[in-house]
Design an enzyme around this catalytic site. Structure first.
Site, mmCIF file in Angstrom:
data_model
loop_
_atom_site.group_PDB
_atom_site.id
_atom_site.type_symbol
_atom_site.label_atom_id
_atom_site.label_comp_id
_atom_site.label_asym_id
_atom_site.label_seq_id
_atom_site.Cartn_x
_atom_site.Cartn_y
_atom_site.Cartn_z
ATOM 1 N N GLN A 157 -2.904 -5.138 -8.887
ATOM 2 C CA GLN A 157 -3.426 -6.235 -8.056
ATOM 3 C C GLN A 157 -4.840 -5.247 -7.626
ATOM 4 O OE1 GLN A 157 -2.649 -6.801 -3.668
ATOM 5 N NE2 GLN A 157 -2.372 -8.952 -4.424
ATOM 6 N N VAL A 182 0.795 -1.081 0.068
ATOM 7 C CA VAL A 182 0.110 0.064 -0.012
ATOM 8 C C VAL A 182 0.926 1.187 -0.022
ATOM 9 C CG1 VAL A 182 -1.599 1.292 1.366
ATOM 10 C CG2 VAL A 182 -1.743 -1.207 1.220
ATOM 11 N N ASN A 198 5.173 -16.169 -0.169
ATOM 12 C CA ASN A 198 5.066 -14.847 0.553
ATOM 13 C C ASN A 198 5.317 -14.757 1.990
ATOM 14 O OD1 ASN A 198 2.871 -12.063 0.978
ATOM 15 N ND2 ASN A 198 5.095 -12.013 0.855
ATOM 16 N N CYS A 219 -5.397 -9.271 2.277
ATOM 17 C CA CYS A 219 -5.414 -8.204 2.962
ATOM 18 C C CYS A 219 -6.170 -8.288 4.344
ATOM 19 C CB CYS A 219 -5.962 -6.977 2.190
ATOM 20 S SG CYS A 219 -5.996 -5.373 3.267
ATOM 21 N N ASP A 235 8.466 -13.166 5.148
ATOM 22 C CA ASP A 235 9.861 -13.026 5.907
ATOM 23 C C ASP A 235 10.971 -13.416 4.989
ATOM 24 O OD1 ASP A 235 8.378 -12.695 8.262
ATOM 25 O OD2 ASP A 235 8.973 -14.439 9.272
ATOM 26 N N ARG A 259 8.254 -6.344 3.342
ATOM 27 C CA ARG A 259 9.119 -5.581 4.212
ATOM 28 C C ARG A 259 10.730 -5.838 3.908
ATOM 29 N NH1 ARG A 259 8.107 -8.082 9.617
ATOM 30 N NH2 ARG A 259 7.884 -10.105 8.383
#
Length: 366
Positions: free
Chosen positions: A116, A63, A247, A145, A249, A272
């Site tokens: 997306q 986002v 998806n 989400c 870590d 991240r």
């Protein structure tokens, strides 16, 4: 032609557009065939990577942050094969020209990109896809989400409890667009992994080309390690012609290799990890300084909301700045102040200057 808005505050340097102009889906002067992203086949990229016995490296939809400047940074310079747009709300995207211009722009240097969408039903997904399909290499449906407000609208992780709705969206898009649109479905997992496996098999049967698995439950936080066994089971359960992406870590290139070894997936997605180090898939353990210079250049040339770029630079400089310096950087109010702040502390090169985007870690600090 609509180009993203430039910063209001006057800047020390001239940032004249030296790159191809930005394109939005409502640009009347722009024909879709001029867009490079739509010429790239993501499925052929997966097939090629599989033949080379390596995964595709993928940037997750984030986002506000996986907009054009950040996508150009990670794909053109730091080994990211495919990048997603931020999740866009299908209803707003199809109904509002303002939303389309604010949420999505591309250029001839961009891509391959997957747009997306968050959608609660097939009609909204199809109508939104119709706007963007000629400007991207694929379209994704978000079933992961966890944001409460989106879930209340029937968008995101709540769809993990509504397999029939997801099937209808995938099947409807496939019937509408045939094989001309690559379809990805991004999912989370259930506490009963048999349900997750069944969910993935039904999504594949409905017509998905790619299934991306975030190995956490709906309400699990990022502090909980992803369940790689769940990802492995999904990869084993769906046909090989359906590509599966893991998806969760991935912070180092070594993490990506470990994830592939455990799960057998075709691609590894980072979120991240890329915010903290956009060069992780290129093998860097910390953000190289040249990434900061490149992001700044792309932000100036293509425009981006100031707060987005501020957040990205604060995240990227965890290994470059002290904790106090990063706290000070958060207090900067606009692009003009940020430029002055960076110039005071670093030898900040601009595009066209000798040494621009050449330095990694040493010799850049004043």
């Amino acid at each position: 032609m609509t180009v993203p808005r430039k910063p209001h505050a006057p800047l020390t340097h001239d940032y004249s557009m030296a790159l191809p102009p930005a394109i939005t889906v409502d640009d009347p002067e722009t024909l879709p065939p001029t867009c490079e992203p739509c010429k790239t086949s993501i499925l052929s990229l997966f097939a090629k990577a599989r033949s080379e016995n390596r995964p595709l490296y993928i940037a997750a939809p984030m986002v506000r942050y996986t907009r054009l400047p950040f996508r150009l940074l990670i794909q053109r310079h730091f080994a990211v094969d495919v990048a997603y747009t931020p999740m866009m709300i299908a209803r707003e995207f199809k109904n509002s020209k303002y939303a389309r211009e604010a949420d999505f722009s591309t250029c001839k240097l961009d891509g391959p990109v997957i747009a997306q969408f968050g959608a609660p039903n097939a009609d909204e997904l199809i109508e939104a896809t119709d706007f963007v399909k000629d400007y991207v290499a694929g379209v994704g449906l978000n079933c992961g989400c966890p944001i409460k407000e989106q879930n209340q609208e029937g968008i995101g992780a709540v769809l993990m409890q509504r397999i029939e709705v997801v099937e209808s969206m995938v099947r409807g898009a496939r019937e509408k667009f045939g094989r001309s649109v690559v379809l990805d479905v991004k999912i989370r997992i259930h506490s009963d992994l048999d349900r997750t496996v069944e969910f993935a098999k039904r999504v594949a049967a409905a017509g998905a080309d790619i299934i991306t698995v975030h190995g956490r439950l709906h309400k699990q936080r990022n502090s909980v390690p992803p369940n790689l066994e769940a990802v492995r089971r999904v990869r084993a359960a769906v046909p090989r012609e359906i590509y599966v992406v893991a998806n969760g870590d991935c912070f180092l290139l070594a993490d990506a290799k470990k994830i592939v070894e455990i799960t057998g997936v075709d691609g590894v997605m980072a979120a991240r990890g890329l915010l903290q180090n956009p060069a992780l898939f290129a093998g860097y353990e910390n953000t190289p300084w040249k990434a900061v210079e490149l992001l700044w250049a792309y932000a100036m040339e293509y425009g981006s909301p100031f707060k987005n770029i501020q957040y990205l630079i604060v995240e990227m400089t965890q290994g470059l700045l002290t904790k106090q310096e990063r706290a000070d950087l958060r207090l900067v109010k606009n692009y003009q102040q940020m430029e002055e702040w960076l110039d005071e502390r670093f030898i900040m090169k601009r595009r066209g200057e000798v040494g621009f985007a050449e330095r990694d870690f040493d010799g850049y600090r004043r």
